[in-house]
Enzyme design. Structure first.
Site, PDB file in Angstrom:
ATOM      1  CB  ALA A 140     -24.157  -8.351  -7.191  1.00 59.13           C
ATOM      2  CG  ASP A 195      -2.172   0.796   1.043  1.00 59.74           C
ATOM      3  OD1 ASP A 195      -3.259   0.200   1.004  1.00 59.74           O
ATOM      4  OD2 ASP A 195      -2.072   2.048   0.902  1.00 59.74           O
ATOM      5  CB  SER A 206     -10.943  -2.328  -7.588  1.00 54.29           C
ATOM      6  OG  SER A 206      -9.781  -2.120  -6.847  1.00 54.29           O
ATOM      7  CB  CYS A 244     -19.611  -0.612  -2.364  1.00 50.54           C
ATOM      8  SG  CYS A 244     -17.840  -0.779  -2.063  1.00 50.54           S
ATOM      9  CG  PHE A 245     -25.097  -0.857  -1.403  1.00 50.01           C
ATOM     10  CD1 PHE A 245     -24.405  -1.877  -2.033  1.00 50.01           C
ATOM     11  CD2 PHE A 245     -25.965  -1.190  -0.371  1.00 50.01           C
ATOM     12  CE1 PHE A 245     -24.561  -3.203  -1.652  1.00 50.01           C
ATOM     13  CE2 PHE A 245     -26.146  -2.509   0.015  1.00 50.01           C
ATOM     14  CZ  PHE A 245     -25.440  -3.511  -0.614  1.00 50.01           C
TER      15      PHE A 245
HETATM   16  P1  NAD Z   1      -9.931   1.013   0.882  1.00 51.27           P
HETATM   17  O1  NAD Z   1      -9.954   2.470   0.644  1.00 51.27           O
HETATM   18  O2  NAD Z   1     -10.197   0.471   2.245  1.00 51.27           O
HETATM   19  O3  NAD Z   1      -8.503   0.434   0.445  1.00 51.27           O
HETATM   20  C1  NAD Z   1      -7.859   0.763  -0.744  1.00 51.27           C
HETATM   21  C2  NAD Z   1      -6.354   0.893  -0.455  1.00 51.27           C
HETATM   22  O4  NAD Z   1      -5.663   1.031  -1.697  1.00 51.27           O
HETATM   23  C3  NAD Z   1      -5.989   2.118   0.390  1.00 51.27           C
HETATM   24  O5  NAD Z   1      -5.323   1.698   1.574  1.00 51.27           O
HETATM   25  C4  NAD Z   1      -5.067   2.938  -0.521  1.00 51.27           C
HETATM   26  O6  NAD Z   1      -4.026   3.597   0.156  1.00 51.27           O
HETATM   27  C5  NAD Z   1      -4.515   1.859  -1.446  1.00 51.27           C
HETATM   28  N1  NAD Z   1      -3.991   2.374  -2.719  1.00 51.27           N
HETATM   29  C6  NAD Z   1      -4.564   3.258  -3.577  1.00 51.27           C
HETATM   30  N2  NAD Z   1      -3.799   3.449  -4.646  1.00 51.27           N
HETATM   31  C7  NAD Z   1      -2.679   2.684  -4.482  1.00 51.27           C
HETATM   32  C8  NAD Z   1      -1.518   2.439  -5.253  1.00 51.27           C
HETATM   33  N3  NAD Z   1      -1.349   3.038  -6.440  1.00 51.27           N
HETATM   34  N4  NAD Z   1      -0.568   1.604  -4.776  1.00 51.27           N
HETATM   35  C9  NAD Z   1      -0.734   1.000  -3.579  1.00 51.27           C
HETATM   36  N5  NAD Z   1      -1.836   1.163  -2.794  1.00 51.27           N
HETATM   37  C10 NAD Z   1      -2.799   1.996  -3.242  1.00 51.27           C
HETATM   38  O7  NAD Z   1     -10.935   0.378  -0.177  1.00 51.27           O
HETATM   39  P2  NAD Z   1     -11.741  -1.016  -0.039  1.00 51.27           P
HETATM   40  O8  NAD Z   1     -12.944  -0.822   0.787  1.00 51.27           O
HETATM   41  O9  NAD Z   1     -10.775  -2.089   0.295  1.00 51.27           O
HETATM   42  O10 NAD Z   1     -12.251  -1.185  -1.542  1.00 51.27           O
HETATM   43  C11 NAD Z   1     -11.361  -1.511  -2.583  1.00 51.27           C
HETATM   44  C12 NAD Z   1     -12.169  -1.882  -3.805  1.00 51.27           C
HETATM   45  O11 NAD Z   1     -12.937  -3.057  -3.541  1.00 51.27           O
HETATM   46  C13 NAD Z   1     -13.174  -0.821  -4.266  1.00 51.27           C
HETATM   47  O12 NAD Z   1     -13.243  -0.852  -5.667  1.00 51.27           O
HETATM   48  C14 NAD Z   1     -14.478  -1.314  -3.689  1.00 51.27           C
HETATM   49  O13 NAD Z   1     -15.578  -0.895  -4.475  1.00 51.27           O
HETATM   50  C15 NAD Z   1     -14.328  -2.804  -3.779  1.00 51.27           C
HETATM   51  N6  NAD Z   1     -15.092  -3.573  -2.784  1.00 51.27           N
HETATM   52  C16 NAD Z   1     -15.152  -3.143  -1.487  1.00 51.27           C
HETATM   53  C17 NAD Z   1     -15.826  -3.924  -0.534  1.00 51.27           C
HETATM   54  C18 NAD Z   1     -15.911  -3.492   0.897  1.00 51.27           C
HETATM   55  O14 NAD Z   1     -16.616  -4.145   1.641  1.00 51.27           O
HETATM   56  N7  NAD Z   1     -15.239  -2.451   1.333  1.00 51.27           N
HETATM   57  C19 NAD Z   1     -16.408  -5.135  -0.914  1.00 51.27           C
HETATM   58  C20 NAD Z   1     -16.303  -5.545  -2.251  1.00 51.27           C
HETATM   59  C21 NAD Z   1     -15.630  -4.759  -3.166  1.00 51.27           C
HETATM   60  C1  UGA Z   2     -22.186  -4.768   0.273  1.00 50.83           C
HETATM   61  C2  UGA Z   2     -22.619  -6.105  -0.350  1.00 50.83           C
HETATM   62  O1  UGA Z   2     -23.476  -6.787   0.560  1.00 50.83           O
HETATM   63  C3  UGA Z   2     -21.405  -6.975  -0.663  1.00 50.83           C
HETATM   64  O2  UGA Z   2     -21.814  -8.164  -1.336  1.00 50.83           O
HETATM   65  C4  UGA Z   2     -20.442  -6.190  -1.551  1.00 50.83           C
HETATM   66  O3  UGA Z   2     -19.282  -6.961  -1.803  1.00 50.83           O
HETATM   67  C5  UGA Z   2     -20.059  -4.890  -0.868  1.00 50.83           C
HETATM   68  O4  UGA Z   2     -21.263  -4.128  -0.590  1.00 50.83           O
HETATM   69  C6  UGA Z   2     -19.200  -4.011  -1.713  1.00 50.83           C
HETATM   70  O5  UGA Z   2     -19.145  -4.163  -2.907  1.00 50.83           O
HETATM   71  O6  UGA Z   2     -18.617  -3.143  -1.075  1.00 50.83           O
HETATM   72  P1  UGA Z   2     -21.452  -3.970   2.689  1.00 50.83           P
HETATM   73  O7  UGA Z   2     -21.707  -2.618   2.141  1.00 50.83           O
HETATM   74  O8  UGA Z   2     -20.163  -4.235   3.362  1.00 50.83           O
HETATM   75  O9  UGA Z   2     -21.572  -5.062   1.519  1.00 50.83           O
HETATM   76  O10 UGA Z   2     -22.587  -4.362   3.732  1.00 50.83           O
HETATM   77  P2  UGA Z   2     -24.129  -4.778   3.568  1.00 50.83           P
HETATM   78  O11 UGA Z   2     -24.401  -5.858   4.511  1.00 50.83           O
HETATM   79  O12 UGA Z   2     -24.493  -5.010   2.164  1.00 50.83           O
HETATM   80  O13 UGA Z   2     -24.869  -3.481   4.109  1.00 50.83           O
HETATM   81  C7  UGA Z   2     -24.880  -2.280   3.370  1.00 50.83           C
HETATM   82  C8  UGA Z   2     -25.832  -1.304   4.026  1.00 50.83           C
HETATM   83  O14 UGA Z   2     -27.180  -1.734   3.865  1.00 50.83           O
HETATM   84  C9  UGA Z   2     -25.627  -1.151   5.534  1.00 50.83           C
HETATM   85  O15 UGA Z   2     -25.797   0.207   5.901  1.00 50.83           O
HETATM   86  C10 UGA Z   2     -26.721  -2.009   6.133  1.00 50.83           C
HETATM   87  O16 UGA Z   2     -27.113  -1.615   7.420  1.00 50.83           O
HETATM   88  C11 UGA Z   2     -27.840  -1.791   5.123  1.00 50.83           C
HETATM   89  N1  UGA Z   2     -28.811  -2.909   5.106  1.00 50.83           N
HETATM   90  C12 UGA Z   2     -28.436  -4.148   4.739  1.00 50.83           C
HETATM   91  C13 UGA Z   2     -30.137  -2.631   5.427  1.00 50.83           C
HETATM   92  O17 UGA Z   2     -30.504  -1.493   5.754  1.00 50.83           O
HETATM   93  N2  UGA Z   2     -31.040  -3.675   5.383  1.00 50.83           N
HETATM   94  C14 UGA Z   2     -30.693  -4.928   5.013  1.00 50.83           C
HETATM   95  O18 UGA Z   2     -31.586  -5.817   4.989  1.00 50.83           O
HETATM   96  C15 UGA Z   2     -29.353  -5.175   4.692  1.00 50.83           C
END
Ligand code: NAD
Ligand code: UGA
Length: 472
Positions: free
Chosen positions: A227, A37, A134, A280-281
């Site tokens: 999704a 990172d 990502s 994300c949503f």
């Molecule tokens: P995050 O912000 O927590 O982490 C991303 C990290 O990447 C940061 O620590 C940042 O410093 C680092 N970074 C950025 N540019 C960089 C570079 N050039 N070299 C090295 N490090 C670098 O983000 P996240 O929540 O982990 O999400 C990452 C991706 O996954 C997003 O596209 C998000 O939509 C997707 N995603 C997130 C979740 C979730 O639950 N948070 C779930 C599924 C998918």
């Molecule tokens: C969501 C998806 O569930 C994951 O599959 C996906 O990978 C992720 O986004 C992503 O791409 O970042 P997350 O946002 O971590 O995961 O958590 P969720 O459980 O989906 O909840 C999202 C929001 O919806 C929260 O604020 C939660 O409280 C709310 N929620 C969820 C409701 O209000 N009602 C429900 O029935 C479920």
């Protein structure tokens, strides 16, 4: 071609990169997994001896880190070296909504993805499989392929070769480890059989083969956005029903249960609440809306914008309801906020509904006393400052939950942390000013207990006849 992956690099040590790589390292002890990172503090926290200081709170994550860190899981800022020694590189960096320029407010900002691809192009050696982890707009793989291809033509080093795959992540925060260990499916999009087999063979160490889906690369990118859009749409649907329940005497919990037993609808993701949060949503729907508009499909863009509109409306109407019940004014009234993370079991506050609801109340002059078991004061300050609210005298944070109720007019439950469901309301009632109010936006309180107290009570999606207006 050798399919055996020995060395993985993950660019991005965030909520996805950290837990995902920890689980891969745990399940594949023969593979070296290196997470890099640009953020030095984040890497320091991942390397902290004190497991309470890990930058991501996820149940079960600390145990895996303890088992694997220093064995076959490493966290560092040494990006060049780690990329050079990897035969597979996951790009797991942030893809937030663009703040300025073309597509601002809707399109995903791909600058971190591009920068990662350029780092890969610069430092990779030999044959390297690049995996999009990502969440990305459809067609981003083309951007990555182009960067890798162009740099190859310009380079005079020993000609690295690349394959790009899409492997979106479906974990939800708070249940990340369970979701990674027992996924509903793993999705791999791509064309090259060798690369697909190499990535599949990693997951096959713990995921049944029939759960590993293969599609073309664009379907994979599209499926991830779809999704998230469908999940968010369900929440806005049930939230819109909650408002009608409050007017008619129906109860949203009962309605959700009744429709959820229909196997075509299913029971998950039907909990009405204060609106969806999380990183994300919103950004992924905005991204879809942008794509629709880009392709001139305005009606579909409007359809998905509606999901976000209802989400904003839900937050607003909850804040307005609280103000209304407190005689139309919260000015100088102390209000206790229970929960600041966007859902339970995570320390993540990104897009938390608590932010908007708190800011609406602060705007009306309320004085907030905020509690959350995993979010700290500094994080709350950052969220408020990000929205240009900088008046620290109007809110306090207290991690000792009981101390938040003293002289409070109302308590609002905004996150469904377990500990909020069985609070001692008889004890709390004595600390609060009268008439005292509790607003339960997560529907977690035991109605029988609260009804016996002298506290007025409102539950989302249900008519409650309040009559405990005992003055102080
Ligand atoms: P995050 O912000 O927590 O982490 C991303 C990290 O990447 C940061 O620590 C940042 O410093 C680092 N970074 C950025 N540019 C960089 C570079 N050039 N070299 C090295 N490090 C670098 O983000 P996240 O929540 O982990 O999400 C990452 C991706 O996954 C997003 O596209 C998000 O939509 C997707 N995603 C997130 C979740 C979730 O639950 N948070 C779930 C599924 C998918
Ligand atoms: C969501 C998806 O569930 C994951 O599959 C996906 O990978 C992720 O986004 C992503 O791409 O970042 P997350 O946002 O971590 O995961 O958590 P969720 O459980 O989906 O909840 C999202 C929001 O919806 C929260 O604020 C939660 O409280 C709310 N929620 C969820 C409701 O209000 N009602 C429900 O029935 C479920």
């Amino acid at each position: 071609m050798d399919l055996l992956i020995k060395n993985i690099c993950c660019i991005g040590a965030g909520y996805v990169g950290g837990p995902t790589m920890a689980v891969i390292a745990d399940k594949c002890p023969e593979i070296k997994v290196n997470v890099v990172d640009i953020n030095k503090e984040r890497i320091e926290s991942w390397n902290s001896f004190d497991l309470d200081r890990l930058p991501v709170y996820e149940p079960g994550l600390d145990k895996i880190i303890e088992r694997c860190r220093g064995r076959n899981l490493n966290f560092s800022n040494n990006i060049a070296h780690t990329i050079a020694s990897a035969d597979m590189i996951f790009i797991s960096v942030n893809t937030p909504t663009k703040k300025k320029g073309l597509g601002a407010g809707q399109a995903s900002d791909l600058k971190w993805v591009e920068a990662s691809a350029r780092q890969v192009a610069k430092y990779a050696k030999g044959h390297t499989i690049v995996v999009e982890k990502s969440t990305l707009p459809v067609k981003t793989a083309k951007v990555i392929q182009n960067i890798l291809k162009t740099s190859k033509q310009n380079s005079n080093k020993n000609e690295p070769t690349f394959e790009v795959l899409s492997n979106p992540e479906f974990l939800a925060e708070g249940t990340a480890i369970k979701d990674l260990e027992l996924p509903d499916r793993v999705l791999i999009g791509g064309e090259n059989k060798h690369a697909i087999d190499a990535l599949s063979s990693i997951y096959e160490k713990w995921v049944p083969k029939q759960k590993i889906l293969h599609t073309n690369i664009w379907s994979s990118e599209m499926a991830k956005l779809t999704a998230n859009a469908f999940l968010a749409q369900r929440i806005s649907s049930i939230n819109s029903i909650s408002a009608l329940c409050e007017k008619t005497g129906a109860e949203v919990k009962e309605v959700a249960h009744a429709i959820g037993t229909d196997s075509r609808i299913g029971k998950k993701f039907l909990s009405a609440g204060p609106g969806f949060g999380g990183s994300c949503f919103k950004k992924d729907i905005l991204n879809l809306v942008y794509l629709y508009k880009y392709y001139g499909l305005d009606e579909a863009a409007d359809y998905w914008s509606g999901v976000l509109k209802i989400n904003n409306w839900q937050k607003k109407r909850i804040a307005n309801y609280v103000i209304d019940k407190l005689n139309g004014t919260v000015s100088d009234k102390k209000i206790t906020i229970l929960g600041f993370s966007f859902k339970a079991n995570t320390n993540d506050t990104r897009e938390s509904p608590s932010i908007d609801i708190c800011l609406d109340l602060l705007e009306e002059g309320a004085i907030l006393s905020i509690h959350d078991p995993k979010v700290d004061e500094n994080q709350i300050r950052l969220e408020f400052e990000e929205r240009n609210f900088k008046n620290d005298t109007k809110w306090t944070f207290n991690s000792k939950i009981d101390e938040n109720f003293q002289d409070s007019h109302a308590v609002i439950i905004l996150t469904e942390w377990d500990q909020y469901s069985d609070l001692d309301w008889f004890k709390i009632e004595k600390l609060m000013l009268k008439p005292a109010w509790v607003f339960d936006t997560r529907m977690i309180l035991n109605l029988d207990t609260i009804k016996k107290s002298n506290i007025n009570f409102w539950r989302l999606g249900k008519i409650i006849n309040e009559n405990k207006l005992t003055p102080n």
